[in-house]
Design an enzyme around this catalytic site. Sequence first.
Site, PDB file in Angstrom:
ATOM      1  N   GLU A 221       0.849  -1.186   0.000  1.00  0.00           N
ATOM      2  CA  GLU A 221       0.000   0.000   0.000  1.00  0.00           C
ATOM      3  C   GLU A 221       0.886   1.237   0.000  1.00  0.00           C
ATOM      4  O   GLU A 221       1.898   1.282   0.697  1.00  0.00           O
ATOM      5  CB  GLU A 221      -0.905  -0.007   1.242  1.00  0.00           C
ATOM      6  CG  GLU A 221      -1.733  -1.285   1.349  1.00  0.00           C
ATOM      7  CD  GLU A 221      -2.430  -1.458   2.701  1.00  0.00           C
ATOM      8  OE1 GLU A 221      -2.653  -0.438   3.389  1.00  0.00           O
ATOM      9  OE2 GLU A 221      -2.743  -2.608   3.050  1.00  0.00           O
ATOM     10  N   GLU A 314      -9.556   5.610   2.921  1.00  0.00           N
ATOM     11  CA  GLU A 314      -9.907   4.760   4.060  1.00  0.00           C
ATOM     12  C   GLU A 314      -9.893   5.612   5.324  1.00  0.00           C
ATOM     13  O   GLU A 314      -9.027   6.476   5.488  1.00  0.00           O
ATOM     14  CB  GLU A 314      -8.899   3.617   4.196  1.00  0.00           C
ATOM     15  CG  GLU A 314      -9.118   2.723   5.418  1.00  0.00           C
ATOM     16  CD  GLU A 314      -8.031   1.655   5.573  1.00  0.00           C
ATOM     17  OE1 GLU A 314      -7.953   1.073   6.658  1.00  0.00           O
ATOM     18  OE2 GLU A 314      -7.260   1.430   4.620  1.00  0.00           O
TER      19      GLU A 314
END
Length: 399
Positions: A221, A314
């Site tokens: 990520e 997120e």
Amino acid sequence: MAGHIGLGRGLVAVLSLVACLSCAAAGGRSGGAEARQRLEVRRHLKRLNKTPVKSITSPDGDIIDCVHVSHQPAFDHPFLKNHTIQMRPTFHPEGLFDENKVTLHRKSPSIAQLWHQNGRCPEDTIPIRRTSRDDVLRASSVKRYGRKKHRSTPNPLSVDPDLLNESGHQHAIAYVEGDKYYGAKATINVWQPKIQQPNEFSLSQLWILGGSFGEDLNSIEAGWQSDAYQATGCYNLLCSGFIQINNAIAMGASIFPISNYDGSQYDINILVWKDPKEGNWWMQFGNDYVLGYWPSFLFSYLADSASMIEWGGEVVNSEPDGEHTSTEMGSGHFPEEGFSKASYFRNIQIVDGSNNLGAPKGIGAFTEQSNCYDVQNGNNGEWGQYFYYGGPGRNSNCP
């Protein structure tokens, strides 16, 4: 790349990365007595903070240590004890999106890191943001500092949303799946979303995923986040695995400047790709900074290729007082507000098996609660595949 700074000095947007070799792995719990905790913190800081060649104090209070490239935390990993550093990728992907084509909207001014104002690291060193005692004490336990909470990866194919929301993580993403992927790229504009609770965060990143959404998921990520991952994969250089070769960019340090609502927009380019010769997963920041790589042998599924790519935001919704958090995602505004108001990903691309960058096919969108955070895909000749995303969290339609 997902990053850790700042409750003590206000919210900041930071460059972040993470390699999560088993995203469902559980962490340990903190010890009891205060004296034992102090000793544990000291030992942890000694392990995390390597002896620097030079140190630079950033205007925001961070201390950036210039650590010799061969002494970085990556080499604490038992599999990397005798690793020979690959100082450059063998190949870059073909067909990088031509940024000169971007004429539809104002060209984004250059973006940097705040600590650059006070110095640079010398050759053969890498910049590492020094971890402080306060950083560690804000975590849920000493051992979990800098570690990623499990079950936070968005699973748009989940048939059980209750399982997905178990950890309080919410997403607004675009994604592709169903093929073999060897990398991903995007241009992401940078904001400073407001965080309601100390144990919450807001990030914008890309996910490169292999395996299934169970015990065996591999993920890489990379992106930016506001505030710190204070709970628990491995963030930035705090956990060994990512080998940095670049002496200009510090993971987890402030990105400067940031976008303003209805004003100037600032964005960053992130590219992650698998070197077709050596097999390592490389990361590039902007057009000039090849940061380093994750050795392929650290992974199981990603040792070959990824099976899903995700881009988006997120947040953690800890539901304080039983209400949805007011922690913002992106700019804190919904996608329909558009350019200079909503947050975006543009020039989204994937790397195929021939090491070519191209537009993804069959891109989908996913969010758990569109009244809290939403996503809208688009496509045009200037931005290629793009989407706006984000939202304010709690509002009259998101109680």
